[in-house]
Scaffold this active site. Structure first.
Site, PDB file in Angstrom:
ATOM      1  N   TYR A   1     -15.707  17.313 -14.815  1.00 53.05           N
ATOM      2  CA  TYR A   1     -16.287  15.966 -14.911  1.00 53.05           C
ATOM      3  C   TYR A   1     -17.359  15.807 -13.826  1.00 53.05           C
ATOM      4  O   TYR A   1     -17.149  16.214 -12.674  1.00 53.05           O
ATOM      5  CB  TYR A   1     -15.170  14.927 -14.758  1.00 53.05           C
TER       6      TYR A   1
ATOM      7  N   ARG B   1       0.852  -1.199   0.000  1.00 55.09           N
ATOM      8  CA  ARG B   1       0.000   0.000   0.000  1.00 55.09           C
ATOM      9  C   ARG B   1       0.884   1.243   0.000  1.00 55.09           C
ATOM     10  O   ARG B   1       0.567   2.253  -0.605  1.00 55.09           O
ATOM     11  CB  ARG B   1      -0.956  -0.008   1.210  1.00 55.09           C
TER      12      ARG B   1
ATOM     13  N   LYS C   1      -7.776   7.398 -19.028  1.00 52.31           N
ATOM     14  CA  LYS C   1      -8.058   7.997 -20.334  1.00 52.31           C
ATOM     15  C   LYS C   1      -6.817   7.941 -21.235  1.00 52.31           C
ATOM     16  O   LYS C   1      -6.276   6.881 -21.467  1.00 52.31           O
ATOM     17  CB  LYS C   1      -8.585   9.409 -20.102  1.00 52.31           C
TER      18      LYS C   1
ATOM     19  N   ASP D   1      -6.610  19.695 -13.713  1.00 52.71           N
ATOM     20  CA  ASP D   1      -6.929  18.369 -14.254  1.00 52.71           C
ATOM     21  C   ASP D   1      -6.554  18.398 -15.734  1.00 52.71           C
ATOM     22  O   ASP D   1      -7.210  19.069 -16.538  1.00 52.71           O
ATOM     23  CB  ASP D   1      -8.426  18.075 -14.041  1.00 52.71           C
TER      24      ASP D   1
HETATM   25  O1  P1T Z   1     -12.992   7.751 -13.935  1.00 51.38           O
HETATM   26  P1  P1T Z   1     -11.811   8.155 -13.118  1.00 51.38           P
HETATM   27  O2  P1T Z   1     -10.544   7.479 -13.511  1.00 51.38           O
HETATM   28  O3  P1T Z   1     -12.068   8.100 -11.655  1.00 51.38           O
HETATM   29  O4  P1T Z   1     -11.508   9.687 -13.472  1.00 51.38           O
HETATM   30  C1  P1T Z   1     -12.370  10.731 -13.163  1.00 51.38           C
HETATM   31  C2  P1T Z   1     -12.176  11.868 -14.128  1.00 51.38           C
HETATM   32  C3  P1T Z   1     -11.403  12.944 -13.738  1.00 51.38           C
HETATM   33  N1  P1T Z   1     -11.182  13.989 -14.570  1.00 51.38           N
HETATM   34  C4  P1T Z   1     -11.701  14.016 -15.796  1.00 51.38           C
HETATM   35  C5  P1T Z   1     -11.456  15.197 -16.672  1.00 51.38           C
HETATM   36  C6  P1T Z   1     -12.471  12.952 -16.269  1.00 51.38           C
HETATM   37  O5  P1T Z   1     -12.963  13.009 -17.507  1.00 51.38           O
HETATM   38  C7  P1T Z   1     -12.720  11.840 -15.412  1.00 51.38           C
HETATM   39  C8  P1T Z   1     -13.556  10.686 -15.831  1.00 51.38           C
HETATM   40  N2  P1T Z   1     -14.371  10.926 -16.932  1.00 51.38           N
HETATM   41  C9  P1T Z   1     -15.218  10.032 -17.521  1.00 51.38           C
HETATM   42  C10 P1T Z   1     -15.416   8.792 -17.059  1.00 51.38           C
HETATM   43  C11 P1T Z   1     -15.938  10.527 -18.687  1.00 51.38           C
HETATM   44  O6  P1T Z   1     -16.495   9.732 -19.477  1.00 51.38           O
HETATM   45  O7  P1T Z   1     -15.973  11.748 -18.866  1.00 51.38           O
END
Ligand code: P1T
Length: 383
Positions: free
Chosen positions: A103, A51, A200, A175
């Site tokens: 998001y 961890r 992503k 972000d």
């Molecule tokens: O899904 P996750 O890995 O927890 O990430 C969250 C997140 C954070 N910042 C941005 C700009 C994002 O687009 C996302 C996640 N977005 C999607 C799942 C989506 O389809 O827009």
């Protein structure tokens, strides 16, 4: 860049990785272990419990840090876990300014979870730096923005936002999921940290959920390492390895996403079945000049307004290559309706006020042959 510092593509392939010292394996091994043998009490090779740290994770953290121009990286089990870890470095009573268009999961985390725990949030349209300035309070300790935003492609002037944050002893956190370090380097513009959903573009193959924070700020990294250890939202070694494999081709993939994104944005803009196209690479984007100043490319994310839920629904049902799904940034093209999917948790009035309508469709343009993608959209767009 220092004379001897490798360029982006070289860092993408090599940073954070050396051939494995025990076997010479070129690829960083997946250290699938929860713990590490100790020779005596407190005598070990730098790893005690997974961890806290894991060599595969360490390699990934160093790799993405090098891409963002950061000293340090901290990996988390998802993008929202990375954002939560940053926010939890602040305490009850502190004030956080968050972009009004982020998001939907970030918005939900702040409004529905962390607000309950005593953090105070303001949601602000950060396209105008004056609006950020106007929202500042005595207690403001963190400003979190997305640029470009998901899904409206709003741009925030990162350098201006950093100046406002630093005049108040607050951190600016960006972000950078949509632009990636290949096209935008927020730390070089004054941001204190960058967060990513590595789910992503960084990973790029839609087979991992993960997050990262990159920073050169000692206080931030110390806090984040403490959060990894204390709150425990860390990624497993297999997922770290997959993202590490993904980042090796980030530069090549982003060039292809960008090429296809531009072509499709231009094609959509010229089609009268589409009311509006949202893509910072189009000269018609109201913030195109700012985008060009702080980004070196625009990637594959764009949105389009079709005017009604019925037309959006017909479009999403009719595409054959673009798959209707949440998420983005993979090599394959995806289509989604933010109001009903990724931004469903954002309060309806706020969503509509911002322009996240039921007819707004988001495309994550992949790296397929662009002519096939255009034919797919042409066939599917409703009259
Ligand atoms: O899904 P996750 O890995 O927890 O990430 C969250 C997140 C954070 N910042 C941005 C700009 C994002 O687009 C996302 C996640 N977005 C999607 C799942 C989506 O389809 O827009």
């Amino acid at each position: 860049m220092a004379d001897n510092e490798p360029r982006f593509g070289t860092r993408a392939v090599h940073a954070g990785q050396q051939p494995d010292p025990t076997t010479g394996a070129i690829m960083t091994p997946i250290y699938q272990t929860s713990t590490y043998a100790q020779e005596g009490i407190g005598v070990h090779k730098g790893f005690e419990y997974a961890r806290v740290s894991n060599p595969t994770r360490t390699a990934l953290e160093a790799n993405v840090a090098a891409l963002e121009g950061a000293e340090y990286g901290a990996a988390f089990s998802s993008g929202v876990a990375a954002i939560e870890a940053v926010a939890k470095l602040r305490s009850a009573g502190d004030h956080i300014i968050c972009g009004s268009n982020v998001y939907g999961g970030t918005d939900r985390l702040f409004r529905q979870v962390l607000s309950r725990l005593g953090l105070d949030f303001s949601f602000v349209d950060t396209r105008e730096p004056q609006a950020i300035e106007a929202a500042i309070k005595e207690e403001t300790r963190l400003i979190l923005i997305e640029t470009p935003t998901n899904p409206l492609m709003h741009i925030t002037d990162i350098a201006a936002a950093a100046e406002i944050a630093h005049a108040r002893d607050a951190w600016l956190v960006v972000d950078n999921t949509f632009a990636t370090p290949y096209f935008q380097r927020p730390l070089a513009l004054g941001a204190d940290a960058v967060v990513h959903s590595s789910t992503k573009y960084l990973n790029g193959h839609s087979d991992v959920v993960g997050g990262l924070v990159l920073t050169s700020n000692d206080e931030l990294i110390e806090g984040l390492r403490f959060m990894q250890k204390s709150a425990g939202a860390v990624p497993g070694p297999m997922d770290c390895w997959l993202v590490l494999r993904g980042t090796k081709t980030l530069h090549v993939r982003m060039q292809a996403h960008d090429r296809n994104g531009r072509r499709i944005a231009e094609w959509l803009e010229a089609d009268d079945r589409v009311q509006q196209v949202f893509f910072a690479g189009l000269p018609s984007h109201p913030q195109h000049e700012l985008a060009k100043r702080q980004m070196s490319g625009f990637g594959g994310m764009l949105s389009l307004e079709l005017g009604s839920r019925e037309r959006a629904d017909a479009f999403c049902r009719a595409t054959r290559i673009f798959t209707l799904a949440e998420s983005l940034g993979g090599v394959e093209s995806l289509i989604s309706v933010p109001a009903a999917m990724t931004h469903g948790a954002v309060p309806k009035e706020l969503r509509e006020e911002m322009g996240i309508t039921e007819g707004l469709v988001r495309l994550s343009v992949g790296i397929e042959d662009v002519e096939d993608l255009i034919e797919d959209l042409d066939r599917a767009l409703p009259r």
